[in-house]
Design a protein around this motif. Structure first.
Motif, PDB file in Angstrom:
ATOM      1  N   VAL A  67       0.903  13.085   1.824  1.00  0.00           N
ATOM      2  CA  VAL A  67       0.058  12.368   2.327  1.00  0.00           C
ATOM      3  C   VAL A  67       0.382  10.673   2.347  1.00  0.00           C
ATOM      4  CG1 VAL A  67      -2.348  11.250   1.861  1.00  0.00           C
ATOM      5  CG2 VAL A  67      -1.599  13.781   1.290  1.00  0.00           C
ATOM      6  N   TRP A  68       1.461  10.409   1.538  1.00  0.00           N
ATOM      7  CA  TRP A  68       2.038   8.851   1.444  1.00  0.00           C
ATOM      8  C   TRP A  68       2.958   8.478   2.220  1.00  0.00           C
ATOM      9  CZ3 TRP A  68      -1.319   5.224  -0.806  1.00  0.00           C
ATOM     10  CH2 TRP A  68      -2.575   5.821  -1.392  1.00  0.00           C
ATOM     11  N   THR A  69       3.625   9.811   2.954  1.00  0.00           N
ATOM     12  CA  THR A  69       5.052   9.414   3.738  1.00  0.00           C
ATOM     13  C   THR A  69       4.705   8.111   4.707  1.00  0.00           C
ATOM     14  OG1 THR A  69       5.403  11.605   3.306  1.00  0.00           O
ATOM     15  CG2 THR A  69       6.466  10.612   5.249  1.00  0.00           C
ATOM     16  N   PRO A  70       3.546   8.202   5.438  1.00  0.00           N
ATOM     17  CA  PRO A  70       3.405   6.855   6.458  1.00  0.00           C
ATOM     18  C   PRO A  70       3.316   5.669   5.771  1.00  0.00           C
ATOM     19  CG  PRO A  70       1.963   8.661   7.059  1.00  0.00           C
ATOM     20  CD  PRO A  70       2.486   8.958   5.706  1.00  0.00           C
ATOM     21  N   GLN A  71       3.236   5.452   4.505  1.00  0.00           N
ATOM     22  CA  GLN A  71       2.876   4.257   3.587  1.00  0.00           C
ATOM     23  C   GLN A  71       4.340   3.661   3.331  1.00  0.00           C
ATOM     24  OE1 GLN A  71       0.230   3.070   4.096  1.00  0.00           O
ATOM     25  NE2 GLN A  71      -0.462   4.975   5.055  1.00  0.00           N
ATOM     26  N   GLY A  72       5.465   4.692   3.449  1.00  0.00           N
ATOM     27  CA  GLY A  72       6.631   3.916   2.935  1.00  0.00           C
ATOM     28  C   GLY A  72       7.139   4.520   1.581  1.00  0.00           C
ATOM     29  N   GLU A  73       8.593   4.522   1.239  1.00  0.00           N
ATOM     30  CA  GLU A  73       9.117   5.081   0.225  1.00  0.00           C
ATOM     31  C   GLU A  73       8.534   4.800  -1.176  1.00  0.00           C
ATOM     32  OE1 GLU A  73      13.734   6.037  -1.359  1.00  0.00           O
ATOM     33  OE2 GLU A  73      13.368   4.982   0.442  1.00  0.00           O
ATOM     34  N   GLY A  74       8.139   3.484  -1.380  1.00  0.00           N
ATOM     35  CA  GLY A  74       7.886   3.153  -2.459  1.00  0.00           C
ATOM     36  C   GLY A  74       6.506   3.764  -2.815  1.00  0.00           C
ATOM     37  N   LYS A  75       5.511   3.990  -1.925  1.00  0.00           N
ATOM     38  CA  LYS A  75       4.407   4.676  -2.137  1.00  0.00           C
ATOM     39  C   LYS A  75       4.522   6.202  -2.473  1.00  0.00           C
ATOM     40  CE  LYS A  75       1.472   0.864  -0.793  1.00  0.00           C
ATOM     41  NZ  LYS A  75       0.116   0.675  -0.130  1.00  0.00           N
ATOM     42  N   VAL A  76       5.659   6.627  -1.471  1.00  0.00           N
ATOM     43  CA  VAL A  76       5.895   8.275  -1.664  1.00  0.00           C
ATOM     44  C   VAL A  76       6.309   8.500  -3.200  1.00  0.00           C
ATOM     45  CG1 VAL A  76       7.401   9.843  -1.149  1.00  0.00           C
ATOM     46  CG2 VAL A  76       6.405   8.483   0.767  1.00  0.00           C
ATOM     47  N   ASN A  77       7.161   7.589  -3.685  1.00  0.00           N
ATOM     48  CA  ASN A  77       7.839   7.574  -5.111  1.00  0.00           C
ATOM     49  C   ASN A  77       6.675   7.510  -6.202  1.00  0.00           C
ATOM     50  OD1 ASN A  77      10.459   8.056  -4.364  1.00  0.00           O
ATOM     51  ND2 ASN A  77      10.778   5.899  -4.214  1.00  0.00           N
ATOM     52  N   ALA A  78       5.726   6.714  -5.871  1.00  0.00           N
ATOM     53  CA  ALA A  78       4.610   6.502  -6.825  1.00  0.00           C
ATOM     54  C   ALA A  78       3.756   7.756  -6.760  1.00  0.00           C
ATOM     55  CB  ALA A  78       3.736   5.283  -6.450  1.00  0.00           C
ATOM     56  N   ALA A  79       3.508   8.271  -5.470  1.00  0.00           N
ATOM     57  CA  ALA A  79       2.656   9.690  -5.203  1.00  0.00           C
ATOM     58  C   ALA A  79       3.366  11.025  -6.047  1.00  0.00           C
ATOM     59  CB  ALA A  79       2.507   9.765  -3.648  1.00  0.00           C
ATOM     60  N   ARG A  80       4.789  10.918  -6.023  1.00  0.00           N
ATOM     61  CA  ARG A  80       5.829  11.687  -6.463  1.00  0.00           C
ATOM     62  C   ARG A  80       5.262  11.802  -8.091  1.00  0.00           C
ATOM     63  NH1 ARG A  80      10.362  11.085  -3.921  1.00  0.00           N
ATOM     64  NH2 ARG A  80       9.572  12.252  -2.230  1.00  0.00           N
ATOM     65  N   ASP A  81       5.385  10.612  -8.533  1.00  0.00           N
ATOM     66  CA  ASP A  81       5.355  10.606 -10.163  1.00  0.00           C
ATOM     67  C   ASP A  81       3.854  10.989 -10.503  1.00  0.00           C
ATOM     68  OD1 ASP A  81       7.888   9.650 -10.329  1.00  0.00           O
ATOM     69  OD2 ASP A  81       7.060   7.391 -10.946  1.00  0.00           O
ATOM     70  N   LEU A  82       2.822  10.435  -9.807  1.00  0.00           N
ATOM     71  CA  LEU A  82       1.567  10.908  -9.983  1.00  0.00           C
ATOM     72  C   LEU A  82       1.296  12.509  -9.910  1.00  0.00           C
ATOM     73  CD1 LEU A  82      -1.032   8.271  -8.678  1.00  0.00           C
ATOM     74  CD2 LEU A  82      -0.588   8.673 -10.997  1.00  0.00           C
ATOM     75  N   SER A  83       1.936  13.154  -8.902  1.00  0.00           N
ATOM     76  CA  SER A  83       1.601  14.537  -8.668  1.00  0.00           C
ATOM     77  C   SER A  83       2.545  15.323  -9.635  1.00  0.00           C
ATOM     78  CB  SER A  83       2.423  14.760  -7.014  1.00  0.00           C
ATOM     79  OG  SER A  83       2.159  16.094  -6.882  1.00  0.00           O
ATOM     80  N   SER A  84       3.394  14.927 -10.018  1.00  0.00           N
ATOM     81  CA  SER A  84       4.353  15.334 -11.331  1.00  0.00           C
ATOM     82  C   SER A  84       3.498  15.396 -12.567  1.00  0.00           C
ATOM     83  CB  SER A  84       5.658  14.542 -11.511  1.00  0.00           C
ATOM     84  OG  SER A  84       6.210  15.413 -12.547  1.00  0.00           O
ATOM     85  N   LEU A  85       2.889  14.390 -12.842  1.00  0.00           N
ATOM     86  CA  LEU A  85       1.970  14.095 -14.051  1.00  0.00           C
ATOM     87  C   LEU A  85       0.724  15.235 -13.886  1.00  0.00           C
ATOM     88  CD1 LEU A  85       1.350  12.561 -16.723  1.00  0.00           C
ATOM     89  CD2 LEU A  85       0.200  10.924 -14.951  1.00  0.00           C
ATOM     90  N   VAL A  86       0.222  15.162 -12.666  1.00  0.00           N
ATOM     91  CA  VAL A  86      -1.031  16.089 -12.590  1.00  0.00           C
ATOM     92  C   VAL A  86      -0.480  17.581 -12.782  1.00  0.00           C
ATOM     93  CG1 VAL A  86      -2.617  16.869 -10.747  1.00  0.00           C
ATOM     94  CG2 VAL A  86      -2.334  14.371 -11.175  1.00  0.00           C
ATOM     95  N   ASN A  87       0.662  17.930 -12.032  1.00  0.00           N
ATOM     96  CA  ASN A  87       1.148  19.271 -12.200  1.00  0.00           C
ATOM     97  C   ASN A  87       1.265  19.549 -13.861  1.00  0.00           C
ATOM     98  OD1 ASN A  87       1.338  20.103  -9.464  1.00  0.00           O
ATOM     99  ND2 ASN A  87       3.511  19.398  -9.452  1.00  0.00           N
ATOM    100  N   LYS A  88       1.891  18.897 -14.444  1.00  0.00           N
ATOM    101  CA  LYS A  88       2.083  18.943 -15.909  1.00  0.00           C
ATOM    102  C   LYS A  88       0.682  19.128 -16.628  1.00  0.00           C
ATOM    103  CE  LYS A  88       4.537  16.975 -19.860  1.00  0.00           C
ATOM    104  NZ  LYS A  88       5.184  15.776 -20.635  1.00  0.00           N
ATOM    105  N   ALA A  89      -0.107  18.142 -16.364  1.00  0.00           N
ATOM    106  CA  ALA A  89      -1.517  18.248 -16.896  1.00  0.00           C
ATOM    107  C   ALA A  89      -2.174  19.496 -16.672  1.00  0.00           C
ATOM    108  CB  ALA A  89      -2.224  17.400 -16.471  1.00  0.00           C
ATOM    109  N   TYR A  90      -1.952  20.201 -15.303  1.00  0.00           N
ATOM    110  CA  TYR A  90      -2.757  21.523 -14.982  1.00  0.00           C
ATOM    111  C   TYR A  90      -1.859  22.590 -15.672  1.00  0.00           C
ATOM    112  CZ  TYR A  90      -3.934  25.355 -11.808  1.00  0.00           C
ATOM    113  OH  TYR A  90      -4.286  26.472 -11.443  1.00  0.00           O
TER     114      TYR A  90
END
Length: 194
Positions: A67-90
């Motif tokens: 979802v964050w790809t058009p927003q640049g690499e920095g935001k994609v990396n932040a999204a990747r970290d959040l996504s990883s945290l949510v996966n771990k929580a789930y």
């Protein structure tokens, strides 16, 4: 909660705003129940898998790195970290063994791999089940062992629910160790023959 950048209400408990495309990482020691907007009352051990999955999917719609790809690499990396945290929580809250271990950790009690069973009767049961699996001559034998084990697993789940509900953390720790061993028997029976 609201976006720290534009002040719009956020659609999830996480700092990811679909309006102004602000996203930020979170420290790893976040409360998994809060991340997934899952109630801990009246008893944190009782989790509805369907609503947990819905919450997980809803959150991932807003934070998935694609979802964050058009927003640049920095935001994609932040999204990747959040996504990883949510996966771990789930995954932690979805499985009963990891869920009770997580609840105990929140109360300062670790259930480590080296925790020994102090229940002599259960040690015998575990050994007998393991031996029976080694001697199993057919898929049916292994399935019968799995069904017997499942009854013990279910009753241990009920015990943990009661112990967590009454905040008997030491009792819950002992039951969590038992549950872990019973899950091990189930996995061994499932993968029969080895």
């Amino acid at each position: 909660s609201v976006c720290p950048s534009c002040g719009s209400p956020l659609p999830t408990p996480l700092p990811a705003c679909p309006k102004c495309f602000h996203i930020e990482r979170m420290p790893n020691e976040q409360d998994f129940y809060q991340i997934l907007d899952t109630p801990t009352a009246p008893n944190p051990f009782i989790v509805d898998p369907a609503s947990l999955k819905n919450s997980f999917r809803n959150i991932q719609r807003y934070i998935h790195p694609d979802v964050w790809t058009p927003q640049g690499e920095g935001k994609v990396n932040a999204a990747r970290d959040l996504s990883s945290l949510v996966n771990k929580a789930y995954n932690t809250l979805l499985q009963p063994v990891s869920r009770v271990q997580y609840i105990l950790q929140q109360h300062g009690i670790n259930v480590s791999e080296t925790d020994q069973l102090d229940d002599k009767e259960l040690i015998l049961e575990v050994m007998e089940a393991r031996e029976a699996l080694e001697d199993a001559a057919s898929e049916e034998d292994a399935q019968a062992i799995r069904e017997q084990n499942y009854e013990k697993f279910s009753s241990t789940l009920q015990q943990i629910e009661t112990l967590v509900g009454s905040q008997d953390w030491e009792g819950a720790r002992r039951a969590a160790v038992r549950l872990k061993y019973l899950q091990g028997i189930d996995e061994a029976a499932k993968s029969w023959p080895h």
